[in-house]
Design an enzyme around this catalytic site. Structure first.
Site, PDB file in Angstrom:
ATOM      1  N   CYS A 119       0.897  -1.321  -0.080  1.00  0.00           N
ATOM      2  CA  CYS A 119       0.035   0.006  -0.275  1.00  0.00           C
ATOM      3  C   CYS A 119       0.946   1.300  -0.027  1.00  0.00           C
ATOM      4  O   CYS A 119       2.085   1.260  -0.185  1.00  0.00           O
ATOM      5  CB  CYS A 119      -0.941  -0.025   1.277  1.00  0.00           C
ATOM      6  SG  CYS A 119      -1.890  -1.506   1.453  1.00  0.00           S
ATOM      7  N   ASN A 124       2.012  -0.368   5.411  1.00  0.00           N
ATOM      8  CA  ASN A 124       2.442  -0.432   4.120  1.00  0.00           C
ATOM      9  C   ASN A 124       3.420  -1.795   4.092  1.00  0.00           C
ATOM     10  O   ASN A 124       4.164  -1.913   4.815  1.00  0.00           O
ATOM     11  CB  ASN A 124       3.120   0.608   3.395  1.00  0.00           C
ATOM     12  CG  ASN A 124       3.921  -0.059   2.070  1.00  0.00           C
ATOM     13  OD1 ASN A 124       3.396  -0.783   1.330  1.00  0.00           O
ATOM     14  ND2 ASN A 124       5.022   0.838   2.090  1.00  0.00           N
TER      15      ASN A 124
END
Length: 606
Positions: free
Chosen positions: A2, A78
């Site tokens: 992400c 992430n």
């Protein structure tokens, strides 16, 4: 995988700053094409873009620990925690309840259970921010090898952070200004841990955490390479390496989407591909991918850096393991056009044509898979580069990959050259790097020299390569995983003697032995070959013309930085390559720099 963004401030109310967070988060749209989220509170505001890989329906972020508590920790994350299933079982046994199947929820629950030390328990690649309203603090953390990026800018009363430089630059408090030290860092490719190039911007160092409170920012390491004697004999070492690598590949195949591999036909990527093809956890035909250039049959010339082409070896491995192989063939025009995209992906000039070729290869692969395993970082742990030998620069008093510095420096305007002191900058950063190397008592001078080189590669050069791979792949919404960066494997190899790593007098002989039953003989014996570049003479001519046009433009931001006479010499006289750095790389670098200054509205203040 992400993109994350965040803002914490102890003096202003951020609950009304949605527009700022949306602007920061939107810069990360390519990293997360599958979803977006914003979370706002009085003191903290988080943004998130999602590439759905695990628990496609339930892993939305930012994620709050409890929906029933207003003062509950929240995370924006992430990366991937590869051992999340084992951690989930352990945490459930400690009384934690789970509402999703995602590794994000495991990360957040791990923080609730163990606090900042939760990172010690993670196997994976990650960068995250956790706002803890009870502690009134922000925790930023990055994985041990720095596979995932994380930048931040502290200021009086707060901090801004994000996955990419463009994310910070989208915030009104951050300016695209570059001072002398930042410019020297960019031009020298030293990849100093923590350096962010733009004024006041920092990168969270690999294996570090940053704790931010009203009192300021404190960065501390939670992981370092530790030197100790190696106890295993060679057969046991070969077995251990095979076991650790096999486990890493098996873990990194876990996903709720299609997974493939990057396959150059070299030892590293071929070993990962063979292990992936044979893994029990996956089903179906493995998709593999490599890159080549139009006209390579005619124009390729062997040299010490690229002694042979990849294509035939990649095909051999694909046939050997039964994969469906994608061969991406690029033209000079393809690469030239993609150079701008590579720049926008990284937010800094780099290895223009290599980065552009990566972008194009990842774009094609993304049509077939969402996750790809790579052989990146094997050379840094097994010693695959020529500079691990005395003839290749082992004992040179500088980073062995900074051969580009004279070429870059030679065309700078004389006054700027004096102010930047690039060679002195490299020497200072080299001294800093050597001071970090953990020694072993009683180690011979030769072994100590090799250990220093490994440390330089793992803590500096590897960062350059991981940086390129992350930005170029995530520009296309593709998650690239790196089994050779598994910290357990890296720790084991760190203390493995050089004599074992070169077993049989072979470069990476240890890895060759560990993969002996997996690959064709020709691949096992293949020489180290760097990422392919366009050999077509038309490519260099194309770039020379583009740089001439740039410098002839009265509005060029680049022209004042360069010496006109030296630039004419660069454009009109050919010079041999210095290691991996070619004259066309210098031209490409300055073209990217010109575009960077325009597109990012960069102010150089030296």
């Amino acid at each position: 995988m992400c993109g994350i963004a965040g803002w914490v401030d102890w003096q202003r109310d951020l609950s009304n700053e949605r527009r700022v967070l949306e602007g920061m988060t939107e810069t990360l749209a390519p990293r997360g094409p599958d979803g977006a989220g914003i979370w706002l509170s009085e003191r903290a505001a988080f943004g998130h873009r999602r590439l759905a890989v695990v628990d496609l329906a339930g892993g939305a972020q930012p994620m709050v620990a409890s929906r029933h508590e207003t003062e509950s920790p929240v995370v924006t994350f992430n990366g991937e925690i590869y051992n999340f299933r084992e951690l989930r079982t352990e945490l459930a046994g400690r009384g934690h309840e789970f509402h999703t199947r995602s590794d994000t929820e495991v990360l957040l629950r791990a923080y609730l259970e163990w606090g900042p030390r939760c990172v010690d328990r993670f196997t994976g690649m990650f960068a995250f921010g956790i706002w803890d309203p009870h502690q009134r603090s922000l925790l930023l953390a990055r994985d041990r090898l720095g596979v995932k990026p994380l930048f931040y800018l502290p200021y009086d009363g707060g901090v801004v952070f994000g996955s990419e430089l463009k994310t910070l630059l989208a915030h009104p408090l951050v300016r695209p200004r570059v001072r002398a030290e930042g410019l020297a860092e960019m031009l020298c490719f030293t990849h100093t841990p923590g350096a962010g190039v733009f004024e006041d911007v920092r990168a969270v160092r690999a294996g570090h955490q940053v704790l931010v409170s009203g009192a300021g920012c404190t960065e501390t390491p939670y992981w370092r390479l530790e030197s100790r004697p190696h106890e295993d004999d060679l057969p046991a070492t070969v077995h251990k390496v095979r076991s650790l690598l096999g486990e890493a590949v098996e873990q990194q195949l876990v996903a709720d989407v299609e997974v493939g591999t990057l396959l150059s036909g070299g030892l590293d990527s071929s070993t990962v591909t063979a292990l992936a093809a044979g893994a029990k956890s996956r089903a179906g035909t493995l998709i593999t991918c490599s890159v080549d250039f139009q006209g390579a049959d005619e124009y390729f010339r062997p040299n010490t850096v690229r002694p042979e082409r990849d294509a035939e070896f990649a095909r051999q491995v694909s046939e050997h393991v039964g994969s469906r192989h994608l061969e991406v063939v690029l033209t000079p025009e393809d690469v030239s056009l993609a150079r701008s995209e590579a720049l926008q992906a990284r937010d800094l000039p780099g290895f223009g044509d290599i980065n552009a070729a990566q972008c194009l290869m990842f774009r094609e692969l993304k049509k077939h898979v969402t996750v790809a395993l790579s052989g990146e970082s094997a050379d840094e742990s097994f010693g695959g580069y020529q500079w691990f030998t005395p003839a290749g620069g082992l004992d040179a008093p500088a980073f062995p990959w900074t051969g580009n510095v004279p070429a870059i420096e030679s065309v700078l305007a004389p006054e700027l050259r004096k102010r930047l002191r690039m060679r002195e900058y490299v020497a200072d950063r080299y001294a800093d790097a050597l001071a970090e190397v953990p020694a072993v008592e009683g180690e011979s001078a030769a072994d100590a020299s090799i250990r220093r080189m490994f440390h330089l590669n793992i803590t500096r050069w590897l960062g350059v390569l991981l940086n390129f791979t992350d930005r170029m792949s995530m520009r296309e919404g593709l998650e690239v995983r790196v089994p050779f960066c598994d910290h357990r494997l890296v720790e084991y190899l760190w203390n493995t003697p050089w004599a074992m790593k070169t077993a049989g007098g072979r470069v990476k002989g240890l890895l060759t032995d560990a993969a002996a039953d997996l690959l064709p003989e020709a691949v096992l014996k293949r020489k180290k070959t760097s990422f392919p570049v366009d050999p077509h003479p038309g490519y260099e001519r194309l770039l020379r013309g583009q740089l001439r046009d740039e410098l002839a433009d009265p509005g060029s931001r680049l022209a004042p930085l360069l010496d006109p006479v030296a630039t004419v010499g660069l454009l009109e006289r050919s010079r041999p390559a210095t290691g991996v750095w070619r004259q066309v790389d210098t031209i490409s670098f300055w073209l990217q720099t010109a575009e960077w200054m325009r597109s990012h509205q960069v102010t150089v203040d030296v």
